[in-house]
Write an enzyme that holds these catalytic residues in place. Structure first.
Site, mmCIF file in Angstrom:
data_model
loop_
_atom_site.group_PDB
_atom_site.id
_atom_site.type_symbol
_atom_site.label_atom_id
_atom_site.label_comp_id
_atom_site.label_asym_id
_atom_site.label_seq_id
_atom_site.Cartn_x
_atom_site.Cartn_y
_atom_site.Cartn_z
ATOM 1 N N SER A 278 0.960 -0.900 -0.154
ATOM 2 C CA SER A 278 -0.493 -0.312 -0.291
ATOM 3 C C SER A 278 1.052 1.147 -0.048
ATOM 4 O O SER A 278 0.598 2.205 -1.141
ATOM 5 C CB SER A 278 -0.946 -0.228 1.017
ATOM 6 O OG SER A 278 -0.159 0.179 2.702
ATOM 7 N N HIS A 308 -1.587 -8.701 1.548
ATOM 8 C CA HIS A 308 -1.375 -7.302 2.501
ATOM 9 C C HIS A 308 -2.235 -7.510 3.434
ATOM 10 O O HIS A 308 -3.231 -7.588 4.090
ATOM 11 C CB HIS A 308 -1.504 -6.538 1.196
ATOM 12 C CG HIS A 308 -0.765 -5.012 1.769
ATOM 13 N ND1 HIS A 308 -0.197 -5.031 3.397
ATOM 14 C CD2 HIS A 308 -1.027 -3.904 1.289
ATOM 15 C CE1 HIS A 308 0.466 -3.971 3.357
ATOM 16 N NE2 HIS A 308 -0.278 -2.680 2.029
ATOM 17 N N HIS A 354 5.780 -12.862 6.558
ATOM 18 C CA HIS A 354 5.847 -11.344 6.377
ATOM 19 C C HIS A 354 7.413 -11.599 5.208
ATOM 20 O O HIS A 354 8.256 -11.833 5.249
ATOM 21 C CB HIS A 354 6.252 -10.488 7.337
ATOM 22 C CG HIS A 354 6.134 -9.281 7.392
ATOM 23 N ND1 HIS A 354 7.078 -8.313 6.605
ATOM 24 C CD2 HIS A 354 4.958 -8.911 8.027
ATOM 25 C CE1 HIS A 354 6.525 -7.138 6.956
ATOM 26 N NE2 HIS A 354 5.062 -7.329 7.062
ATOM 27 N N ARG A 363 3.421 -5.267 16.458
ATOM 28 C CA ARG A 363 2.188 -4.886 16.332
ATOM 29 C C ARG A 363 1.156 -6.512 16.991
ATOM 30 O O ARG A 363 -0.013 -5.868 17.593
ATOM 31 C CB ARG A 363 1.389 -4.453 15.504
ATOM 32 C CG ARG A 363 2.406 -3.407 14.666
ATOM 33 C CD ARG A 363 2.860 -3.132 12.947
ATOM 34 N NE ARG A 363 3.183 -3.865 12.564
ATOM 35 C CZ ARG A 363 2.495 -4.327 10.899
ATOM 36 N NH1 ARG A 363 1.739 -2.820 10.117
ATOM 37 N NH2 ARG A 363 3.044 -5.163 10.319
ATOM 38 N N ASP A 409 -2.162 -8.748 11.236
ATOM 39 C CA ASP A 409 -2.965 -9.460 11.715
ATOM 40 C C ASP A 409 -3.719 -10.925 11.922
ATOM 41 O O ASP A 409 -4.640 -11.492 11.759
ATOM 42 C CB ASP A 409 -3.782 -9.573 9.342
ATOM 43 C CG ASP A 409 -2.833 -8.141 8.730
ATOM 44 O OD1 ASP A 409 -3.202 -7.257 9.085
ATOM 45 O OD2 ASP A 409 -2.745 -8.302 7.725
HETATM 46 N N1 NMX Z 1 0.633 -19.794 4.589
HETATM 47 C C1 NMX Z 1 1.811 -20.874 3.775
HETATM 48 N N2 NMX Z 1 2.785 -20.673 3.261
HETATM 49 C C2 NMX Z 1 3.286 -19.103 3.661
HETATM 50 C C3 NMX Z 1 2.877 -18.650 4.109
HETATM 51 C C4 NMX Z 1 2.238 -18.817 5.258
HETATM 52 N N3 NMX Z 1 1.411 -18.081 6.472
HETATM 53 N N4 NMX Z 1 3.847 -17.783 4.164
HETATM 54 C C5 NMX Z 1 4.653 -17.793 3.426
HETATM 55 N N5 NMX Z 1 4.799 -18.773 2.809
HETATM 56 C C6 NMX Z 1 4.612 -19.867 1.829
HETATM 57 C C7 NMX Z 1 5.242 -18.720 0.203
HETATM 58 O O1 NMX Z 1 3.703 -17.936 -0.350
HETATM 59 C C8 NMX Z 1 5.687 -19.396 -1.139
HETATM 60 O O2 NMX Z 1 5.313 -20.152 -0.909
HETATM 61 P P1 NMX Z 1 5.930 -20.149 -2.380
HETATM 62 O O3 NMX Z 1 7.301 -20.382 -2.721
HETATM 63 O O4 NMX Z 1 5.480 -22.283 -2.766
HETATM 64 O O5 NMX Z 1 5.750 -19.725 -3.233
HETATM 65 C C9 NMX Z 1 7.396 -19.533 0.482
HETATM 66 O O6 NMX Z 1 6.343 -19.210 1.424
HETATM 67 C C10 NMX Z 1 8.439 -17.951 0.958
HETATM 68 O O7 NMX Z 1 7.868 -17.437 1.274
HETATM 69 P P2 NMX Z 1 8.245 -16.218 2.153
HETATM 70 O O8 NMX Z 1 9.409 -15.766 1.312
HETATM 71 O O9 NMX Z 1 8.070 -16.630 3.706
HETATM 72 O O10 NMX Z 1 7.305 -15.472 2.403
HETATM 73 P P3 NMX Z 1 6.672 -14.012 1.403
HETATM 74 O O11 NMX Z 1 7.360 -13.017 1.575
HETATM 75 O O12 NMX Z 1 6.765 -14.216 0.002
HETATM 76 O O13 NMX Z 1 5.972 -13.442 1.495
HETATM 77 C C11 NMX Z 1 3.460 -12.840 2.610
HETATM 78 C C12 NMX Z 1 5.196 -13.067 2.636
HETATM 79 C C13 NMX Z 1 3.058 -11.977 3.437
HETATM 80 C C14 NMX Z 1 2.874 -12.800 1.714
HETATM 81 C C15 NMX Z 1 3.578 -14.274 3.004
HETATM 82 O O14 NMX Z 1 4.193 -14.866 4.581
HETATM 83 C C16 NMX Z 1 1.432 -14.648 2.946
HETATM 84 O O15 NMX Z 1 0.994 -15.516 2.532
HETATM 85 N N6 NMX Z 1 0.985 -14.977 3.928
HETATM 86 C C17 NMX Z 1 -0.059 -15.020 4.568
HETATM 87 C C18 NMX Z 1 -0.683 -13.673 4.030
HETATM 88 C C19 NMX Z 1 -0.793 -12.741 5.648
HETATM 89 O O16 NMX Z 1 -0.342 -12.469 6.615
HETATM 90 N N7 NMX Z 1 -0.278 -12.036 4.597
HETATM 91 C C20 NMX Z 1 0.070 -10.740 5.955
HETATM 92 C C21 NMX Z 1 0.543 -9.949 5.999
HETATM 93 C C22 NMX Z 1 1.119 -8.109 7.046
HETATM 94 N N8 NMX Z 1 0.007 -7.557 5.792
HETATM 95 O O17 NMX Z 1 -0.371 -6.899 6.830
HETATM 96 O O18 NMX Z 1 0.041 -6.926 4.938
HETATM 97 C C1 MLT Z 2 2.074 -3.576 6.183
HETATM 98 O O1 MLT Z 2 2.513 -3.452 7.545
HETATM 99 O O2 MLT Z 2 1.712 -2.539 5.160
HETATM 100 C C2 MLT Z 2 2.479 -5.510 5.981
HETATM 101 O O3 MLT Z 2 2.865 -5.975 7.404
HETATM 102 C C3 MLT Z 2 3.495 -5.652 5.214
HETATM 103 C C4 MLT Z 2 4.994 -5.448 4.655
HETATM 104 O O4 MLT Z 2 5.038 -4.650 5.456
HETATM 105 O O5 MLT Z 2 5.286 -5.672 3.877
#
Ligand code: NMX
Ligand code: MLT
Length: 472
Positions: A278, A308, A354, A363, A409
């Site tokens: 964002s 996100h 993350h 947080r 979250d």
């Molecule tokens: N559950 C399952 N798989 C996960 C998770 C999770 N919570 N977190 C990471 N992975 C997987 C990810 O999908 C990826 O798989 P692949 O290689 O098959 O595509 C692998 O682990 C490596 O990912 P990372 O490098 O650890 O994480 P990345 O930086 O790519 O993504 C998020 C970060 C936040 C997108 C990821 O951790 C996620 O999808 N979490 C669940 C959704 C979530 O809670 N998002 C909110 C973040 C905070 N916010 O408010 O924005």
């Molecule tokens: C945020 O607050 O924007 C989320 O934790 C995602 C991020 O920092 O990448």
């Protein structure tokens, strides 16, 4: 290191004095607090801007050619993770320690930012002052900013009509973003640009737009909530309340604990350095000199994605699906099975992981502390606590997840749900109201510092193959 960074960052600011806060016994910090009693935040900015412009000029001329790292193919293919490429003054994220707002951690903000009552949660207006100026405001300054925001909170009728044009079933984020775009017609920046404003003055109408936008967002957000879930019975602004309490009030919640939760919620979701989807989107769009309304509406569209901001909705829906299937008193073994079932069906576990953080999100921790204080026996809070034990080892076992720990979250939904705000699909709108504080504060500085159009270079797979063969 932290002490040095904070001092060097803030000691440049004029009209401030460094004070050691005696109440920060376990986390010694040097703070810049306001010494000027001026209640108008504009005059503080006017004083700060020339010196920060000089600072940036000096960095460019003295260090312009210093390397910040090497860009690898993995980084290009991996969502630019680990690539330093943005200037963002209002906050900085450390992978282990979490976010610092102008050098202050969340527990430090809770200690030093003015609160509505002694020992209470920080007032988001105080955080806005801190993000904009780098200084901790006095309670009088926060009250003046609160009053200014209230004076700007009236919503033109066409905004409601624009939202009403959407089906009531439209996602709350779609309705909210539509409202923000409809507010754009009042943009001072757009008018000033059309009238040929000099670039050295860009920050001034940007400041006006930003303050109006921040002031109006709770009313637009509350309108969406009341339209969707409360038969369209609208509750007007209460002139006796601060920003967080007023937001809770307009949504229809008046208990002192819900007011405190909203102050904490709005404070902690406001800013997370510049690279999150964002903030980065808002900053990118603003770099084309799009006004704050256009830029923030774009940011909201990024926030609405499930990886996100929408993750807060997904977490509560997921938790409720656990309860529906296994009951509130689910055992840890049953919970493990449920987590594996989610993963095996090709989904993520929402609220965990993350892009930058590598430890539990502070947080999350401050919301956990809030729950331990106010709702320790709530069954959904206890379920969230069980997830804290159960999920990280499973994500670690997957072998690819870089951060198995909970993020912001994972916790917010159960707190809101406890106080009666049960409609999970609405939760990302709350995140959006808060995120405006960070994005708009930085946007004012983007204009003040004259940051350029953002335009990174892209390449094709063929280009990468040829380049890598040549350099092998
Ligand atoms: N559950 C399952 N798989 C996960 C998770 C999770 N919570 N977190 C990471 N992975 C997987 C990810 O999908 C990826 O798989 P692949 O290689 O098959 O595509 C692998 O682990 C490596 O990912 P990372 O490098 O650890 O994480 P990345 O930086 O790519 O993504 C998020 C970060 C936040 C997108 C990821 O951790 C996620 O999808 N979490 C669940 C959704 C979530 O809670 N998002 C909110 C973040 C905070 N916010 O408010 O924005
Ligand atoms: C945020 O607050 O924007 C989320 O934790 C995602 C991020 O920092 O990448």
């Amino acid at each position: 290191m932290v002490l040095y960074r904070s001092v060097s960052l803030l000691s440049k600011l004029k009209n401030t004095r460094a004070v050691r806060q005696p109440n920060l016994a376990n986390s010694v910090r040097w703070l810049q607090i306001q010494t000027s009693s001026d209640l108008d935040i504009r005059s503080h900015l006017k004083e700060l801007i020339p010196e920060q412009q000089e600072r940036l000029k000096k960095i460019k001329s003295e260090y312009g050619k210093v390397q910040l790292g090497n860009i690898t193919v993995d980084m290009v293919l991996g969502g630019m993770r680990g690539m330093t490429g943005l200037l963002w003054e209002t906050s900085l994220l450390d992978p282990d320690e979490g976010i610092r707002f102008r050098g202050l951690s969340i527990p430090e903000c809770q200690k030093v930012l003015p609160a509505a009552k002694s020992g209470g949660e920080p007032l988001p207006e105080g955080l806005l002052w801190l993000l904009l100026t780098g200084k901790v405001p006095t309670k009088e300054q926060v009250d003046a900013l609160s009053a200014e925001l209230r004076s700007r909170a009236t919503i033109p009728d066409h905004v409601y009509k624009a939202i009403d044009a959407l089906p009531i079933t439209a996602h709350p984020m779609t309705q909210f973003t539509t409202g923000v775009l409809a507010l754009q017609v009042q943009s001072e920046f757009s008018k000033a640009y059309e009238n040929g404003i000099h670039k050295s003055k860009y920050w001034e109408p940007t400041f006006e737009d930003s303050l109006s936008l921040i002031a109006q967002l709770p009313a637009v957000a509350a309108y969406v909530y009341r339209r969707m879930y409360k038969n369209g019975e609208i509750i007007p602004v209460d002139d006796s309340l601060d920003y967080g309490a007023n937001f809770a009030h307009m949504l229809g919640f008046n208990s002192p604990d819900m007011q405190e939760l909203m102050r904490l919620y709005v404070t902690i979701h406001s800013d997370h350095e510049g690279g999150n989807v964002s903030a980065h989107t808002g900053h990118l769009v603003a770099s084309a000199l799009s006004d704050p309304y256009l830029s923030f509406a774009a940011a909201l569209n990024g926030l609405a994605g499930p990886l996100h901001g929408l993750a807060n909705q997904e977490v509560l829906l997921w938790i409720k699906s656990v309860v529906d299937e296994c009951g509130e008193n689910i055992s840890k073994d049953q919970l493990k099975d449920y987590v594996w079932k989610t993963l095996n069906s090709g989904k993520v576990v929402p609220g965990f992981g993350h892009g930058v953080l590598r430890k539990t999100d502070p947080r999350y921790m401050c919301q956990r502390e809030f729950a331990l204080k106010h709702l320790p026996d709530d069954p959904l809070f206890q379920l969230v606590s069980k997830l804290y034990d159960v999920v990280p080892p499973i994500l670690t076992e997957l072998g690819k997840v870089k951060n198995p720990w909970p993020n912001v979250d994972a916790h917010s939904g159960v707190l809101l749900n406890y106080y009666g705000l049960t409609e999970a699909r609405y939760y990302t709108v709350l995140f959006g109201v808060s995120r405006a504080i960070g994005i708009c504060s930085q946007l004012i500085w983007d204009r003040a510092l004259g940051l350029p159009l953002e335009r990174p270079k892209s390449v094709t797979m063929e280009w990468l193959e040829n380049h890598c063969k040549k350099s092998a």
